[in-house]
Scaffold this motif. Structure first.
Motif, short mmCIF file in Angstrom:
data_model
loop_
_atom_site.label_atom_id
_atom_site.label_comp_id
_atom_site.label_asym_id
_atom_site.label_seq_id
_atom_site.Cartn_x
_atom_site.Cartn_y
_atom_site.Cartn_z
N UNK A 7 0.85 -1.19 0.00
CA UNK A 7 0.00 0.00 0.00
C UNK A 7 0.88 1.23 0.00
N UNK A 8 0.66 2.10 -0.99
CA UNK A 8 1.39 3.36 -1.07
C UNK A 8 0.48 4.44 -0.51
N UNK A 9 0.92 5.14 0.54
CA UNK A 9 0.07 6.20 1.11
C UNK A 9 -0.17 7.31 0.09
N UNK A 10 -1.41 7.69 -0.06
CA UNK A 10 -1.81 8.79 -0.94
C UNK A 10 -2.66 9.76 -0.13
N UNK A 16 -3.00 0.47 -3.81
CA UNK A 16 -2.58 -0.91 -3.56
C UNK A 16 -1.96 -1.48 -4.84
N UNK A 17 -0.70 -1.87 -4.73
CA UNK A 17 0.05 -2.43 -5.84
C UNK A 17 0.36 -3.88 -5.52
N UNK A 18 0.12 -4.78 -6.48
CA UNK A 18 0.50 -6.17 -6.33
C UNK A 18 1.88 -6.35 -6.94
N UNK A 19 2.78 -6.98 -6.20
CA UNK A 19 4.16 -7.16 -6.62
C UNK A 19 4.41 -8.65 -6.85
N UNK A 72 11.46 -0.12 -0.55
CA UNK A 72 11.69 -0.55 0.83
C UNK A 72 10.80 -1.75 1.17
N UNK A 73 9.52 -1.68 0.77
CA UNK A 73 8.60 -2.79 1.04
C UNK A 73 9.02 -4.06 0.31
N UNK A 74 9.45 -3.93 -0.94
CA UNK A 74 9.91 -5.10 -1.70
C UNK A 74 11.16 -5.68 -1.06
N UNK A 75 12.10 -4.81 -0.68
CA UNK A 75 13.33 -5.26 -0.04
C UNK A 75 13.07 -6.01 1.25
#
Length: 79
Positions: A7-10, A16-19, A72-75
Motif C-alpha cells: 500500500x502506497x500512502x496517498x 494498492x500495488x501487487x508485486x 523498501x517494502x519489496x526489499x
C-alpha cells in the motif's frame, strides 16, 4: 516467491500495488500490477537504488517518495 501487496500512502486513500517476482530474470526484478493490469517493474541496481520502469501503455505516475516506499517494502519482503 508468492505475489504480495504493497500500500502506497496517498492523499485520499492508499494505492494498492501487487508485486510479483519475475522468476526468469537473473536479477531481482519485480513486476508491478494495479487493478490486475501490468503497470511496470522495479529492480535494485548495483548502487542499491530502486529503479521504476513504467509500462508503455498503463503506467503509474509515481514520485520519488512512492518509489522509495515500494522499494523498501519489496526489499523487506524479499529477505
Amino acid at each position: 516467491m508468492n505475489p504480495f501487496e504493497v500500500e502506497i500512502p496517498m492523499i485520499d486513500r492508499p494505492l494498492v500495488i501487487t508485486v510479483k517476482h519475475r522468476a526468469e530474470a537473473n536479477a531481482s526484478v519485480y513486476d508491478l500490477y494495479y487493478a490486475d493490469g501490468l503497470c511496470g517493474y522495479m529492480y535494485c541496481n548495483e548502487h542499491n537504488v530502486w529503479i521504476y520502469k513504467p509500462h508503455l501503455h498503463a503506467a503509474l505516475l509515481l514520485d520519488e517518495s512512492h518509489i522509495q516506499h515500494l522499494g523498501k517494502a519489496i526489499g523487506e519482503h524479499s529477505k
